[in-house]
Write a protein that holds these residues in place. Structure first.
Motif, PDB file in Angstrom:
ATOM      1  N   HIS A  60      13.561   5.839 -17.098  1.00 53.51           N
ATOM      2  CA  HIS A  60      14.715   5.791 -17.990  1.00 53.51           C
ATOM      3  C   HIS A  60      15.929   6.239 -17.185  1.00 53.51           C
ATOM      4  O   HIS A  60      15.896   7.281 -16.519  1.00 53.51           O
ATOM      5  CB  HIS A  60      14.504   6.713 -19.193  1.00 53.51           C
ATOM      6  N   ARG A  61      16.996   5.444 -17.240  1.00 51.91           N
ATOM      7  CA  ARG A  61      18.237   5.765 -16.550  1.00 51.91           C
ATOM      8  C   ARG A  61      19.388   5.600 -17.541  1.00 51.91           C
ATOM      9  O   ARG A  61      19.689   4.476 -17.958  1.00 51.91           O
ATOM     10  CB  ARG A  61      18.452   4.858 -15.337  1.00 51.91           C
ATOM     11  N   GLY A  62      20.016   6.712 -17.935  1.00 46.97           N
ATOM     12  CA  GLY A  62      21.009   6.638 -18.989  1.00 46.97           C
ATOM     13  C   GLY A  62      20.358   6.113 -20.256  1.00 46.97           C
ATOM     14  O   GLY A  62      19.305   6.597 -20.681  1.00 46.97           O
ATOM     15  N   LYS A  63      20.953   5.087 -20.866  1.00 50.34           N
ATOM     16  CA  LYS A  63      20.348   4.447 -22.036  1.00 50.34           C
ATOM     17  C   LYS A  63      19.388   3.326 -21.645  1.00 50.34           C
ATOM     18  O   LYS A  63      18.713   2.765 -22.504  1.00 50.34           O
ATOM     19  CB  LYS A  63      21.437   3.865 -22.932  1.00 50.34           C
ATOM     20  N   GLY A  64      19.347   2.977 -20.356  1.00 41.90           N
ATOM     21  CA  GLY A  64      18.579   1.824 -19.919  1.00 41.90           C
ATOM     22  C   GLY A  64      17.156   2.156 -19.519  1.00 41.90           C
ATOM     23  O   GLY A  64      16.846   3.269 -19.089  1.00 41.90           O
ATOM     24  N   LYS A  65      16.284   1.153 -19.640  1.00 42.99           N
ATOM     25  CA  LYS A  65      14.893   1.269 -19.216  1.00 42.99           C
ATOM     26  C   LYS A  65      14.649   0.347 -18.028  1.00 42.99           C
ATOM     27  O   LYS A  65      15.113  -0.797 -18.008  1.00 42.99           O
ATOM     28  CB  LYS A  65      13.952   0.918 -20.374  1.00 42.99           C
ATOM     29  N   VAL A  66      13.923   0.853 -17.040  1.00 45.13           N
ATOM     30  CA  VAL A  66      13.661   0.132 -15.792  1.00 45.13           C
ATOM     31  C   VAL A  66      12.152   0.019 -15.599  1.00 45.13           C
ATOM     32  O   VAL A  66      11.420   1.012 -15.738  1.00 45.13           O
ATOM     33  CB  VAL A  66      14.284   0.865 -14.587  1.00 45.13           C
ATOM     34  N   PHE A  67      11.683  -1.187 -15.283  1.00 46.76           N
ATOM     35  CA  PHE A  67      10.259  -1.412 -14.994  1.00 46.76           C
ATOM     36  C   PHE A  67      10.139  -2.117 -13.659  1.00 46.76           C
ATOM     37  O   PHE A  67      10.749  -3.168 -13.441  1.00 46.76           O
ATOM     38  CB  PHE A  67       9.631  -2.278 -16.092  1.00 46.76           C
ATOM     39  N   TYR A  68       9.381  -1.524 -12.743  1.00 42.89           N
ATOM     40  CA  TYR A  68       9.045  -2.185 -11.481  1.00 42.89           C
ATOM     41  C   TYR A  68       7.638  -2.753 -11.596  1.00 42.89           C
ATOM     42  O   TYR A  68       6.681  -2.031 -11.925  1.00 42.89           O
ATOM     43  CB  TYR A  68       9.114  -1.220 -10.290  1.00 42.89           C
ATOM     44  N   PHE A  69       7.486  -4.059 -11.291  1.00 46.54           N
ATOM     45  CA  PHE A  69       6.191  -4.734 -11.374  1.00 46.54           C
ATOM     46  C   PHE A  69       5.956  -5.465 -10.059  1.00 46.54           C
ATOM     47  O   PHE A  69       6.684  -6.389  -9.707  1.00 46.54           O
ATOM     48  CB  PHE A  69       6.194  -5.717 -12.545  1.00 46.54           C
ATOM     49  N   ARG A  70       4.922  -5.048  -9.306  1.00 47.14           N
ATOM     50  CA  ARG A  70       4.738  -5.475  -7.938  1.00 47.14           C
ATOM     51  C   ARG A  70       4.269  -6.910  -7.714  1.00 47.14           C
ATOM     52  O   ARG A  70       4.705  -7.554  -6.745  1.00 47.14           O
ATOM     53  CB  ARG A  70       3.762  -4.514  -7.234  1.00 47.14           C
ATOM     54  N   PRO A  71       3.364  -7.512  -8.504  1.00 45.78           N
ATOM     55  CA  PRO A  71       2.867  -8.846  -8.168  1.00 45.78           C
ATOM     56  C   PRO A  71       3.991  -9.887  -8.087  1.00 45.78           C
ATOM     57  O   PRO A  71       4.999  -9.792  -8.768  1.00 45.78           O
ATOM     58  CB  PRO A  71       1.924  -9.167  -9.328  1.00 45.78           C
ATOM     59  N   GLY A  72       3.786 -10.916  -7.206  1.00 47.72           N
ATOM     60  CA  GLY A  72       4.724 -12.022  -7.197  1.00 47.72           C
ATOM     61  C   GLY A  72       5.208 -12.490  -5.848  1.00 47.72           C
ATOM     62  O   GLY A  72       6.344 -12.940  -5.720  1.00 47.72           O
ATOM     63  N   GLY A 123       0.809  -1.213   0.000  1.00 48.39           N
ATOM     64  CA  GLY A 123       0.000   0.000   0.000  1.00 48.39           C
ATOM     65  C   GLY A 123       0.838   1.256   0.000  1.00 48.39           C
ATOM     66  O   GLY A 123       1.987   1.278   0.437  1.00 48.39           O
ATOM     67  N   GLU A 124       0.233   2.328  -0.490  1.00 47.16           N
ATOM     68  CA  GLU A 124       0.877   3.639  -0.513  1.00 47.16           C
ATOM     69  C   GLU A 124       0.951   4.228   0.900  1.00 47.16           C
ATOM     70  O   GLU A 124       0.127   3.909   1.746  1.00 47.16           O
ATOM     71  CB  GLU A 124       0.085   4.589  -1.422  1.00 47.16           C
ATOM     72  N   HIS A 125       1.948   5.047   1.165  1.00 48.32           N
ATOM     73  CA  HIS A 125       2.834   5.675   0.195  1.00 48.32           C
ATOM     74  C   HIS A 125       4.034   4.793  -0.127  1.00 48.32           C
ATOM     75  O   HIS A 125       4.640   4.200   0.756  1.00 48.32           O
ATOM     76  CB  HIS A 125       3.308   7.040   0.716  1.00 48.32           C
ATOM     77  N   GLU A 135       6.671   6.814 -16.561  1.00 49.19           N
ATOM     78  CA  GLU A 135       5.435   6.269 -17.128  1.00 49.19           C
ATOM     79  C   GLU A 135       4.782   5.384 -16.071  1.00 49.19           C
ATOM     80  O   GLU A 135       5.432   4.513 -15.498  1.00 49.19           O
ATOM     81  CB  GLU A 135       5.727   5.445 -18.387  1.00 49.19           C
ATOM     82  N   GLN A 136       3.494   5.618 -15.814  1.00 42.57           N
ATOM     83  CA  GLN A 136       2.736   4.803 -14.866  1.00 42.57           C
ATOM     84  C   GLN A 136       1.845   3.868 -15.666  1.00 42.57           C
ATOM     85  O   GLN A 136       0.995   4.322 -16.438  1.00 42.57           O
ATOM     86  CB  GLN A 136       1.883   5.695 -13.966  1.00 42.57           C
ATOM     87  N   VAL A 137       2.027   2.558 -15.481  1.00 43.07           N
ATOM     88  CA  VAL A 137       1.325   1.575 -16.309  1.00 43.07           C
ATOM     89  C   VAL A 137       0.187   0.901 -15.558  1.00 43.07           C
ATOM     90  O   VAL A 137      -0.890   0.681 -16.118  1.00 43.07           O
ATOM     91  CB  VAL A 137       2.316   0.514 -16.832  1.00 43.07           C
ATOM     92  N   GLU A 166      -8.223  -5.830  -1.501  1.00 44.12           N
ATOM     93  CA  GLU A 166      -9.465  -6.128  -0.798  1.00 44.12           C
ATOM     94  C   GLU A 166      -9.596  -5.352   0.509  1.00 44.12           C
ATOM     95  O   GLU A 166     -10.703  -4.985   0.920  1.00 44.12           O
ATOM     96  CB  GLU A 166      -9.509  -7.634  -0.531  1.00 44.12           C
ATOM     97  N   GLY A 167      -8.472  -5.077   1.164  1.00 44.11           N
ATOM     98  CA  GLY A 167      -8.502  -4.331   2.417  1.00 44.11           C
ATOM     99  C   GLY A 167      -8.622  -2.832   2.244  1.00 44.11           C
ATOM    100  O   GLY A 167      -8.690  -2.104   3.238  1.00 44.11           O
ATOM    101  N   GLY A 168      -8.632  -2.351   0.998  1.00 45.46           N
ATOM    102  CA  GLY A 168      -8.865  -0.939   0.726  1.00 45.46           C
ATOM    103  C   GLY A 168      -7.683  -0.146   0.217  1.00 45.46           C
ATOM    104  O   GLY A 168      -7.856   0.953  -0.306  1.00 45.46           O
ATOM    105  N   GLU A 169      -6.464  -0.676   0.365  1.00 49.95           N
ATOM    106  CA  GLU A 169      -5.284   0.075  -0.073  1.00 49.95           C
ATOM    107  C   GLU A 169      -5.141   0.078  -1.594  1.00 49.95           C
ATOM    108  O   GLU A 169      -5.674  -0.793  -2.293  1.00 49.95           O
ATOM    109  CB  GLU A 169      -4.004  -0.521   0.543  1.00 49.95           C
ATOM    110  N   VAL A 170      -4.382   1.069  -2.083  1.00 50.17           N
ATOM    111  CA  VAL A 170      -4.007   1.136  -3.491  1.00 50.17           C
ATOM    112  C   VAL A 170      -2.480   1.219  -3.558  1.00 50.17           C
ATOM    113  O   VAL A 170      -1.816   1.552  -2.578  1.00 50.17           O
ATOM    114  CB  VAL A 170      -4.643   2.340  -4.214  1.00 50.17           C
ATOM    115  N   PHE A 171      -1.941   0.912  -4.763  1.00 53.28           N
ATOM    116  CA  PHE A 171      -0.487   0.889  -4.901  1.00 53.28           C
ATOM    117  C   PHE A 171      -0.110   1.076  -6.367  1.00 53.28           C
ATOM    118  O   PHE A 171      -0.760   0.528  -7.260  1.00 53.28           O
ATOM    119  CB  PHE A 171       0.073  -0.447  -4.393  1.00 53.28           C
ATOM    120  N   ARG A 172       0.973   1.832  -6.585  1.00 51.69           N
ATOM    121  CA  ARG A 172       1.513   2.000  -7.940  1.00 51.69           C
ATOM    122  C   ARG A 172       2.326   0.755  -8.294  1.00 51.69           C
ATOM    123  O   ARG A 172       3.501   0.660  -7.998  1.00 51.69           O
ATOM    124  CB  ARG A 172       2.375   3.264  -8.001  1.00 51.69           C
TER     125      ARG A 172
END
Length: 244
Positions: free
Chosen positions: A185-197, A155-157, A165-167, A173-179
């Protein structure tokens, strides 16, 4: 040419907890490697307890996209290896950070914040993962939401820099939300954070989650970059002589 993917996993939970091994008998890294290979990618795996954590300079130089899953041993990852990965990301290697990898040294170094700060609850709640950027390549082939029957709540924050970019955004179920799906983008690289798992739930066996990660690998893979130079170059266009 196939995208060269390295799937990195601590591989500790699976060896220490029978209930986790039952969900991921080949390890989380093995599960992810299987569906990426089925998608036509050239996949290797590495784990924490290998020499240099399996991430030698030669291995990283031969990697287009690195996937990172960590949880209980972030502090055991050597700073030298973190710096090595960091430099490769700046040079163009893609990085996909999964679930509790938010607290990893490499993600915190790239974020410049204590990204371990968030709320969490391990109750197996239902999650609705909402697509908030339907034009993004990472959501290709998906519907407007993904239903996950049982997950750990985050949950946030969430103490991260504002995403480029926010995808995805999650509701629990308990009411919280999360990004839950963020790109930078960092230098030439692209970074993606994906929370499930979370390791105790079969989330990476779910077809929609596999599609997200597959899409993310394709998005994060390097392009044929223009040559970039730094330092003190001569003028590109001749500068006329100036009168004294």
């Amino acid at each position: 040419m196939a995208i060269r993917v390295m799937v990195w996993n601590e591989y500790l939970h699976e060896k220490q907890a029978a209930e986790v091994a039952a969900v991921y008998p080949k390890g989380i890294h093995g599960c992810i490697a299987d569906f990426l290979q089925a998608a036509g990618m050239a996949v290797r795996t590495a784990t924490l307890e290998e020499p240099e954590h399996g991430l030698t300079q030669a291995v990283l130089d031969d990697t287009d996209v690195l996937i990172w899953w960590g949880h209980m041993a972030h502090e055991r990852v050597a700073d030298e290896i973190v710096e090595r990965v960091y430099r490769r990301v700046l040079d163009g290697m893609g990085l996909i950070v999964l679930h509790s990898g938010h607290a990893s040294k490499i993600f915190q170094k790239l974020c410049g914040t204590d990204s371990g700060m968030l709320k969490w609850r391990e109750d197996g709640e239902q999650e609705i993962l909402w697509v908030v950027d339907p034009s993004h390549p990472i959501v290709a082939g998906l519907g407007e939401k993904i239903m996950i029957p049982h997950e750990e709540m985050y949950g946030e924050h969430f103490n991260i820099p504002q995403p480029d970019e926010q995808v995805f955004i999650s509701w629990f179920e308990g009411g919280e939300v999360f990004r839950s799906g963020c790109c930078w983008h960092r230098g030439k690289g692209k970074v993606f954070y994906f929370r499930p798992g979370h390791e105790a739930f079969p989330v990476y066996h779910q077809a929609e989650i596999q599609q997200v990660i597959t899409n993310a690998v394709r998005w994060a893979a390097p392009i044929d970059f223009p040559k970039v130079t730094y330092g003190n170059p001569p003028p590109v266009v001749e500068i006329p002589a100036r009168a004294e």
